[in-house]
Write a protein that holds these residues in place. Structure first.
Motif, PDB file in Angstrom:
ATOM      1  N   ILE A   1      -0.756  16.102   7.334  1.00 52.12           N
ATOM      2  CA  ILE A   1      -0.613  14.654   7.173  1.00 52.12           C
ATOM      3  C   ILE A   1       0.872  14.351   7.041  1.00 52.12           C
ATOM      4  O   ILE A   1       1.537  14.891   6.158  1.00 52.12           O
ATOM      5  N   ALA A   2       1.399  13.519   7.939  1.00 55.47           N
ATOM      6  CA  ALA A   2       2.823  13.180   7.912  1.00 55.47           C
ATOM      7  C   ALA A   2       2.994  11.668   7.850  1.00 55.47           C
ATOM      8  O   ALA A   2       2.185  10.923   8.397  1.00 55.47           O
ATOM      9  N   GLN A   3       4.081  11.243   7.167  1.00 53.22           N
ATOM     10  CA  GLN A   3       4.406   9.815   7.102  1.00 53.22           C
ATOM     11  C   GLN A   3       5.752   9.595   7.773  1.00 53.22           C
ATOM     12  O   GLN A   3       6.707  10.290   7.474  1.00 53.22           O
ATOM     13  N   GLU A   4       5.789   8.611   8.681  1.00 50.68           N
ATOM     14  CA  GLU A   4       7.057   8.250   9.312  1.00 50.68           C
ATOM     15  C   GLU A   4       6.995   6.815   9.817  1.00 50.68           C
ATOM     16  O   GLU A   4       5.985   6.383  10.343  1.00 50.68           O
TER      17      GLU A   4
ATOM     18  N   VAL B   1      -5.124  13.297  -0.251  1.00 53.09           N
ATOM     19  CA  VAL B   1      -4.509  12.022   0.139  1.00 53.09           C
ATOM     20  C   VAL B   1      -4.962  10.951  -0.847  1.00 53.09           C
ATOM     21  O   VAL B   1      -6.153  10.774  -1.082  1.00 53.09           O
ATOM     22  N   THR B   2      -3.978  10.232  -1.419  1.00 55.75           N
ATOM     23  CA  THR B   2      -4.256   9.146  -2.350  1.00 55.75           C
ATOM     24  C   THR B   2      -3.684   7.865  -1.769  1.00 55.75           C
ATOM     25  O   THR B   2      -2.516   7.814  -1.403  1.00 55.75           O
ATOM     26  N   VAL B   3      -4.523   6.828  -1.689  1.00 52.89           N
ATOM     27  CA  VAL B   3      -4.103   5.535  -1.153  1.00 52.89           C
ATOM     28  C   VAL B   3      -4.269   4.507  -2.269  1.00 52.89           C
ATOM     29  O   VAL B   3      -5.354   4.339  -2.808  1.00 52.89           O
ATOM     30  N   LYS B   4      -3.150   3.836  -2.622  1.00 48.29           N
ATOM     31  CA  LYS B   4      -3.177   2.796  -3.649  1.00 48.29           C
ATOM     32  C   LYS B   4      -2.825   1.467  -3.002  1.00 48.29           C
ATOM     33  O   LYS B   4      -1.914   1.394  -2.192  1.00 48.29           O
ATOM     34  N   GLY B   5      -3.562   0.435  -3.386  1.00 49.12           N
ATOM     35  CA  GLY B   5      -3.308  -0.887  -2.831  1.00 49.12           C
ATOM     36  C   GLY B   5      -3.677  -1.966  -3.828  1.00 49.12           C
ATOM     37  O   GLY B   5      -4.016  -1.672  -4.975  1.00 49.12           O
TER      38      GLY B   5
ATOM     39  N   VAL C   1       0.852  -1.197   0.000  1.00 45.90           N
ATOM     40  CA  VAL C   1       0.000   0.000   0.000  1.00 45.90           C
ATOM     41  C   VAL C   1       0.881   1.238   0.000  1.00 45.90           C
ATOM     42  O   VAL C   1       1.849   1.311   0.752  1.00 45.90           O
ATOM     43  N   THR C   2       0.550   2.196  -0.872  1.00 46.38           N
ATOM     44  CA  THR C   2       1.292   3.461  -0.899  1.00 46.38           C
ATOM     45  C   THR C   2       0.325   4.596  -0.601  1.00 46.38           C
ATOM     46  O   THR C   2      -0.791   4.630  -1.112  1.00 46.38           O
ATOM     47  N   VAL C   3       0.777   5.516   0.247  1.00 50.78           N
ATOM     48  CA  VAL C   3      -0.013   6.694   0.608  1.00 50.78           C
ATOM     49  C   VAL C   3       0.764   7.914   0.149  1.00 50.78           C
ATOM     50  O   VAL C   3       1.924   8.087   0.526  1.00 50.78           O
ATOM     51  N   THR C   4       0.141   8.761  -0.675  1.00 54.27           N
ATOM     52  CA  THR C   4       0.783   9.999  -1.128  1.00 54.27           C
ATOM     53  C   THR C   4      -0.105  11.175  -0.762  1.00 54.27           C
ATOM     54  O   THR C   4      -1.337  11.081  -0.813  1.00 54.27           O
ATOM     55  N   VAL C   5       0.553  12.290  -0.397  1.00 50.68           N
ATOM     56  CA  VAL C   5      -0.166  13.509  -0.031  1.00 50.68           C
ATOM     57  C   VAL C   5       0.334  14.624  -0.941  1.00 50.68           C
ATOM     58  O   VAL C   5       1.528  14.895  -1.006  1.00 50.68           O
TER      59      VAL C   5
ATOM     60  N   GLU D   1      -7.656   2.102  -5.824  1.00 50.09           N
ATOM     61  CA  GLU D   1      -7.121   3.405  -5.427  1.00 50.09           C
ATOM     62  C   GLU D   1      -8.263   4.290  -4.943  1.00 50.09           C
ATOM     63  O   GLU D   1      -9.331   4.340  -5.544  1.00 50.09           O
ATOM     64  N   LEU D   2      -8.030   5.010  -3.835  1.00 47.92           N
ATOM     65  CA  LEU D   2      -9.016   5.932  -3.274  1.00 47.92           C
ATOM     66  C   LEU D   2      -8.350   7.274  -2.997  1.00 47.92           C
ATOM     67  O   LEU D   2      -7.158   7.329  -2.670  1.00 47.92           O
ATOM     68  N   THR D   3      -9.115   8.358  -3.112  1.00 47.27           N
ATOM     69  CA  THR D   3      -8.598   9.691  -2.797  1.00 47.27           C
ATOM     70  C   THR D   3      -9.548  10.379  -1.834  1.00 47.27           C
ATOM     71  O   THR D   3     -10.751  10.116  -1.833  1.00 47.27           O
ATOM     72  N   GLN D   4      -8.980  11.277  -1.015  1.00 48.03           N
ATOM     73  CA  GLN D   4      -9.765  12.044  -0.048  1.00 48.03           C
ATOM     74  C   GLN D   4      -9.136  13.418   0.112  1.00 48.03           C
ATOM     75  O   GLN D   4      -7.932  13.524   0.364  1.00 48.03           O
ATOM     76  N   GLN D   5      -9.952  14.454  -0.034  1.00 50.93           N
ATOM     77  CA  GLN D   5      -9.477  15.819   0.193  1.00 50.93           C
ATOM     78  C   GLN D   5      -9.522  16.085   1.689  1.00 50.93           C
ATOM     79  O   GLN D   5     -10.556  15.921   2.321  1.00 50.93           O
ATOM     80  N   VAL D   6      -8.385  16.508   2.266  1.00 53.54           N
ATOM     81  CA  VAL D   6      -8.287  16.777   3.697  1.00 53.54           C
ATOM     82  C   VAL D   6      -8.278  18.290   3.898  1.00 53.54           C
ATOM     83  O   VAL D   6      -7.725  19.026   3.079  1.00 53.54           O
TER      84      VAL D   6
END
Length: 185
Positions: A44-47, A25-29, A15-19, A33-38
């Protein structure tokens, strides 16, 4: 601080999450694929293989959005990995459900059939075994859309409290009422 909002969202393998810069926010798996406007106030942070949603202040609005967007992103991650499924059963004499592709045809005791065209994101199947109620099975990666369509189907013939006739979710417990004869004593 929000208990829901502060929990990190684990990103499973595949799964990849891109902002984007505009907080899209786009989530691909593996399932899609799904997108959501935040909201632009949220960060939104990735770590460490996790996604974190952070809010700028302790305002009531920010607190509400914090938990909301964390839950929405978590639902997206679960949707593209496992997917969502809901089952509804038709309780009543002569109630039937059939499908042709993404078109659902319902016979619900009215003088006409309900022909329901489902969105392409939802897969539908129907079962009709002898001695059991007909069942409608809906599957999708989008939890919100799936719930909305399931609620619309249920609203065509909501279960009534006396005999329980109508469209209900499998496992749903209905509040039943006693009829007229039970009150005469």
């Amino acid at each position: 601080m929000s208990r829901v909002g502060k929990a990190p969202i684990a990103i499973p393998a595949g799964v990849t999450v891109t902002v984007s810069e505009k907080n899209l926010v786009t989530v691909k798996g593996p399932k899609g694929e799904l997108t959501q406007q935040v909201d632009s106030d949220m960060t939104i942070a990735q770590e460490d293989g996790n996604v974190l949603v952070q809010r700028p202040s302790e305002q009531k609005r920010h607190k509400a959005l914090h938990g909301l967007y964390r839950a929405l992103i978590n639902n997206m991650v679960k949707g593209v990995t496992e997917g969502y499924k809901t089952e509804q059963e038709l309780v009543g004499v002569g109630y039937r459900a059939t499908n042709q592709g993404n078109t659902l045809d319902l016979v619900l005791g009215y003088s006409h059939h309900y022909v329901f065209e489902l969105p392409k994101e939802i897969k539908v199947s129907t079962t009709a075994e002898k001695g059991k109620n007909p069942t409608i099975i809906l599957e999708s990666i989008d939890k919100q859309l799936l719930g909305q369509v399931a609620a619309k189907i249920r609203s065509l013939r909501a279960p009534e409290p006396y005999k329980g006739k109508g469209i209900k979710f499998v496992g749903e417990v209905l509040r039943r009422k006693a009829g007229k004869s039970a009150s005469k004593k």
